[in-house]
Design a protein around this motif. Sequence first.
Motif, short mmCIF file in Angstrom:
data_model
loop_
_atom_site.label_atom_id
_atom_site.label_comp_id
_atom_site.label_asym_id
_atom_site.label_seq_id
_atom_site.Cartn_x
_atom_site.Cartn_y
_atom_site.Cartn_z
N ALA A 1 0.83 -1.20 0.00
CA ALA A 1 0.00 0.00 0.00
C ALA A 1 0.87 1.26 0.00
CB ALA A 1 -0.93 -0.01 1.21
N THR A 2 1.97 1.21 0.74
CA THR A 2 2.89 2.36 0.76
C THR A 2 3.48 2.60 -0.62
OG1 THR A 2 3.45 1.92 3.07
CG2 THR A 2 4.98 3.29 1.81
N ALA A 3 3.85 1.51 -1.31
CA ALA A 3 4.42 1.64 -2.66
C ALA A 3 3.42 2.27 -3.62
CB ALA A 3 4.87 0.27 -3.17
N VAL A 4 2.17 1.84 -3.53
CA VAL A 4 1.13 2.41 -4.40
C VAL A 4 0.98 3.90 -4.11
CG1 VAL A 4 -1.34 2.43 -4.88
CG2 VAL A 4 -0.12 0.26 -4.71
N ALA A 5 0.93 4.25 -2.83
CA ALA A 5 0.74 5.66 -2.46
C ALA A 5 1.91 6.52 -2.92
CB ALA A 5 0.56 5.77 -0.95
N VAL A 6 3.12 6.06 -2.71
CA VAL A 6 4.30 6.84 -3.09
C VAL A 6 4.39 6.98 -4.61
CG1 VAL A 6 6.82 6.89 -3.06
CG2 VAL A 6 5.56 6.29 -0.99
N SER A 7 4.11 5.88 -5.33
CA SER A 7 4.14 5.94 -6.79
C SER A 7 3.11 6.93 -7.32
CB SER A 7 3.87 4.55 -7.38
OG SER A 7 4.86 3.63 -6.98
N ALA A 8 1.91 6.90 -6.75
CA ALA A 8 0.87 7.85 -7.16
C ALA A 8 1.30 9.27 -6.84
CB ALA A 8 -0.44 7.51 -6.48
N ALA A 9 1.91 9.46 -5.67
CA ALA A 9 2.34 10.81 -5.27
C ALA A 9 3.36 11.36 -6.25
CB ALA A 9 2.92 10.76 -3.86
N PHE A 10 4.30 10.55 -6.68
CA PHE A 10 5.31 11.03 -7.63
C PHE A 10 4.67 11.41 -8.96
CE2 PHE A 10 8.73 9.03 -5.01
CZ PHE A 10 9.52 10.16 -4.92
N ARG A 11 3.70 10.62 -9.43
CA ARG A 11 3.04 10.95 -10.69
C ARG A 11 2.29 12.27 -10.58
NH1 ARG A 11 -0.95 6.65 -12.57
NH2 ARG A 11 -1.06 8.07 -14.34
N ILE A 12 1.64 12.48 -9.45
CA ILE A 12 0.89 13.72 -9.26
C ILE A 12 1.83 14.92 -9.13
CG2 ILE A 12 -0.67 14.93 -7.67
CD1 ILE A 12 -1.92 12.14 -7.09
N LEU A 13 2.91 14.75 -8.37
CA LEU A 13 3.85 15.86 -8.16
C LEU A 13 4.57 16.25 -9.44
CD1 LEU A 13 5.38 14.76 -4.74
CD2 LEU A 13 4.02 16.82 -5.16
N ARG A 14 4.79 15.29 -10.33
CA ARG A 14 5.50 15.59 -11.58
C ARG A 14 4.59 16.19 -12.65
NH1 ARG A 14 8.55 10.50 -10.90
NH2 ARG A 14 7.01 9.51 -12.27
N ALA A 15 3.28 16.26 -12.39
CA ALA A 15 2.34 16.78 -13.38
C ALA A 15 2.63 18.25 -13.66
CB ALA A 15 0.90 16.60 -12.90
#
Length: 222
Positions: free
Chosen positions: A10-24
């Motif tokens: 779950a942490t990996a999913v959250a961090v991966s999503a966070a990076f995608r959103i931050l790089r937008a």
Amino acid sequence: SHVAPGDAAATAVAVSAAFRILRAENIRSAARAAEWLTGRMRSSGRPLYPGNVVALGGAISPALEATLRCSRESKLMPVARLRHRTGVDSTRPPTDHNARARLLPAGLWPEWTLRLTPRHASGRPVAQRAEELLAVACLLAGNTTPIRYAVRLTGTTVSSHNVSTFLATLTRHPDGADILRAVILLADHLDTNSAPIDYARRRALFTTRPQFIDARAWLELQ
């Protein structure tokens, strides 16, 4: 924190999503990156609306709040898109903006109506009395007021059903997103800069009597 995931997956999913959103590059791109997350939350049975989607994350930044609101845009009722301003990056919760009615005529100005009226492929407008419908839409932008009250405040002759149908048509029209964005930006401009005419005063003066001036007096004035 106490809301952190309890397992590594779950942490990996959250961090991966966070990076995608931050790089937008912008809010719209970030919203597309977050859409699958809020979509999964919705599929779990939890009701998600623009007003409560941000509450699930606790204290978050205005940019992330705008991202989460915009991520649900395609699932919102047309009037909710106007109220929550999902057509622009500065989306935020609706508040009371009824004072804007004083800055709006019963029918939007011709220059604006000509540009913002959606049309069929044949060139015909998609709705009659588009100038009045657009005036009501401009009052609804970022506003909490019911549609029927917005109709009364602007002094238009349309009904709540007319407004709802018009907004639904906008969301299906190829130019609809641009039109909604322009209506929201116009509302912002009026809130910031006001208008030279008090249209509420004008409506009170000229629409509460059966005849403001008789024909003989009008001819004398001419």
